[in-house]
Design a protein around this motif. Structure first.
Motif, PDB file in Angstrom:
ATOM      1  N   UNK A 191      32.513   2.010  -5.640  1.00 66.35           N
ATOM      2  CA  UNK A 191      33.588   2.036  -6.634  1.00 66.35           C
ATOM      3  C   UNK A 191      34.810   1.362  -6.034  1.00 66.35           C
ATOM      4  N   UNK A 192      35.477   0.534  -6.835  1.00 63.09           N
ATOM      5  CA  UNK A 192      36.631  -0.232  -6.351  1.00 63.09           C
ATOM      6  C   UNK A 192      37.823   0.670  -6.081  1.00 63.09           C
ATOM      7  N   UNK A 193      38.227   1.449  -7.073  1.00 64.70           N
ATOM      8  CA  UNK A 193      39.338   2.404  -6.950  1.00 64.70           C
ATOM      9  C   UNK A 193      39.236   3.371  -8.121  1.00 64.70           C
ATOM     10  N   UNK A 194      40.136   4.372  -8.202  1.00 61.21           N
ATOM     11  CA  UNK A 194      40.016   5.349  -9.287  1.00 61.21           C
ATOM     12  C   UNK A 194      40.086   4.760 -10.699  1.00 61.21           C
ATOM     13  N   UNK A 195      40.647   3.568 -10.862  1.00 61.76           N
ATOM     14  CA  UNK A 195      40.711   2.937 -12.177  1.00 61.76           C
ATOM     15  C   UNK A 195      39.386   2.283 -12.575  1.00 61.76           C
ATOM     16  N   UNK A 196      38.521   2.058 -11.630  1.00 62.38           N
ATOM     17  CA  UNK A 196      37.280   1.319 -11.854  1.00 62.38           C
ATOM     18  C   UNK A 196      36.260   2.198 -12.581  1.00 62.38           C
ATOM     19  N   UNK A 197      35.969   1.843 -13.823  1.00 65.53           N
ATOM     20  CA  UNK A 197      35.016   2.602 -14.638  1.00 65.53           C
ATOM     21  C   UNK A 197      33.727   1.835 -14.918  1.00 65.53           C
ATOM     22  N   UNK A 198      33.551   0.663 -14.296  1.00 67.30           N
ATOM     23  CA  UNK A 198      32.401  -0.177 -14.643  1.00 67.30           C
ATOM     24  C   UNK A 198      31.073   0.494 -14.327  1.00 67.30           C
ATOM     25  N   UNK A 199      30.995   1.150 -13.150  1.00 66.13           N
ATOM     26  CA  UNK A 199      29.741   1.803 -12.778  1.00 66.13           C
ATOM     27  C   UNK A 199      29.409   2.939 -13.743  1.00 66.13           C
ATOM     28  N   UNK A 200      30.434   3.722 -14.111  1.00 63.45           N
ATOM     29  CA  UNK A 200      30.221   4.837 -15.035  1.00 63.45           C
ATOM     30  C   UNK A 200      29.807   4.336 -16.414  1.00 63.45           C
ATOM     31  N   UNK A 201      30.452   3.258 -16.882  1.00 66.03           N
ATOM     32  CA  UNK A 201      30.102   2.694 -18.189  1.00 66.03           C
ATOM     33  C   UNK A 201      28.661   2.189 -18.180  1.00 66.03           C
ATOM     34  N   UNK A 202      28.297   1.483 -17.096  1.00 63.98           N
ATOM     35  CA  UNK A 202      26.932   0.944 -17.032  1.00 63.98           C
ATOM     36  C   UNK A 202      25.901   2.065 -16.967  1.00 63.98           C
ATOM     37  N   UNK A 203      26.177   3.111 -16.211  1.00 65.49           N
ATOM     38  CA  UNK A 203      25.243   4.238 -16.129  1.00 65.49           C
ATOM     39  C   UNK A 203      25.020   4.864 -17.498  1.00 65.49           C
TER      40      UNK A 203
END
Length: 301
Positions: A191-203
Motif C-alpha cells: 500500500x502506498x499510503x493511507x489514502x491509497x485505496x486501489x488494492x481495496x477497490x480491486x479486491x
C-alpha cells in the motif's frame, strides 16, 4: 499598490521552504529577505509565513503567492509578444498537483514538451490532488475528479491501467491453489499510503460482493514510492496494484505475474486548470493532453 519586490521574497520563501534558500535564489542576504517579509506582513496586517522547517504560507500568504504566480505568467506572455520587454528574469515556476504514478509513467514526457517553464510539483493521491486546486495552492492538477472545480477548466486525459502483480515465487507460495478470498486475506499486500485505496477497490471487484464489514483485510507493507512498489513486487515482498506502463516489460519477461490477468483496474484521469490562467497555460495543456492520450488507455464510456 503591492510591492512586488516584497511579494517576490514571500514567494521565494514559500517555494523553497527557508529564508536561506530564498536569499540564494534572490541573490540577497537572509536578513534582507526577513526584513522584506516583516515589512510585507506589517503592510498587509497579518502573518504571512509560519516560520519552521520548512517555512509554510498562511492562508493569506498563499493567496498572495498565487497572485505573484499569476502576475509572473502574465508577464511571461507579454515578453513573448513584446520583444522589447525581454529580460534576464528567471523562467516562470508553475506549481502543479500530480499523483505519483502519473509522474512515474507519463507526466515527465509532457513536461519535457514545454519550454520556458519551471515546475514545482506537489505529489498527492489522484482522489485528493484536486483539493490543492480548490485551495488555490496550485494552478493545475492531474486528478480523478471529472466534474470541473469552480473556476477551472476540466479535460479528460484517459485511464491509467493497473494490474495486480507479484513475483512468481510469491504467487506460488501464497496463491498455489489459485486466487481466493482465504488466500488474499493471508498474502502480504503493498500500500502506498493511507489514502491509497486501489488494492481495496480491486479486491472488492476481484472477490465479488461481500457482506458489509467482512471485506478482506490483508497484512500490509507501506511503501510510499511508485518504484518501490515495483521493486517490492519483484522481490517477493507482497502484491500490489502497479501501473501497467511500469511493469509491462516485467510481465512479458515473467519476472512478475498478474494475480487475475483478466481483471485490470482502470483509473480515469483528468487535467483541471485554473480558468484565470488558462490561456497562459495553453502550451502546457496541449503537451499534457497529447502525451496522456498517447500513453494512457482510452476511457470507458
Amino acid at each position: 499598490m503591492l510591492d512586488y519586490a516584497l511579494l517576490s521574497a514571500l514567494a521565494a520563501v514559500v517555494r523553497t521552504g527557508s529564508f536561506e534558500r530564498a536569499a540564494q535564489q534572490l541573490n540577497v542576504t537572509p536578513s534582507a529577505v526577513s526584513q522584506r517579509i516583516k515589512l510585507l506582513e506589517e503592510r498587509i496586517g497579518t502573518v504571512l509565513v509560519i516560520r519552521g522547517q520548512p517555512c509554510l504560507a498562511t492562508e493569506a500568504g498563499q493567496r498572495l503567492c498565487q497572485h505573484v504566480e499569476q502576475v509572473a505568467l502574465l508577464e511571461s506572455a507579454l515578453r513573448q509578444n513584446l520583444p522589447g520587454l525581454e529580460s534576464e528574469t528567471r523562467p516562470v515556476t508553475l506549481r502543479l498537483a500530480v499523483n505519483a504514478d502519473s509522474l512515474a509513467t507519463w507526466f515527465i514526457p509532457a513536461m519535457a514538451r514545454t519550454e520556458g517553464l519551471l515546475f514545482d510539483l506537489v505529489l498527492d493521491d489522484q482522489d485528493y490532488s484536486a483539493d490543492w486546486l480548490r485551495r488555490g495552492e496550485v494552478v493545475a492538477a492531474v486528478t480523478s475528479h471529472g466534474r470541473p472545480i469552480q473556476g477551472c477548466n476540466c479535460y479528460p486525459l484517459g485511464a491509467l491501467r493497473y494490474v495486480a502483480t507479484a513475483s512468481p515465487g510469491f504467487v506460488q507460495h501464497w496463491f498455489a491453489e489459485g486466487f481466493s478470498r482465504q488466500a488474499a486475506a493471508r498474502a502480504p499486500c503493498l500500500v502506498f499510503n493511507p489514502k491509497d485505496q486501489l488494492q481495496a477497490i480491486w479486491l472488492r471487484q476481484a472477490l465479488g460482493s461481500q457482506p458489509l464489514g467482512s471485506e478482506v483485510q490483508p497484512p500490509l507493507h507501506w511503501l510510499p514510492s511508485s518504484q518501490a512498489f515495483v521493486d517490492g513486487a519483484l522481490a517477493g515482498l507482497g502484491w500490489g496494484m502497479n501501473p501497467e506502463l511500469l511493469v509491462q516489460d516485467h510481465l512479458q519477461a515473467g519476472r512478475l505475474v498478474a494475480l487475475k490477468p483478466s481483471q485490470p483496474l482502470e483509473v480515469p484521469l483528468y487535467w483541471q486548470q485554473s480558468r484565470i490562467v488558462g490561456p497562459l497555460l495553453a502550451d502546457l495543456t496541449r503537451a499534457v493532453l497529447a502525451t496522456a492520450r498517447a500513453m494512457l488507455s482510452p476511457m470507458s464510456s
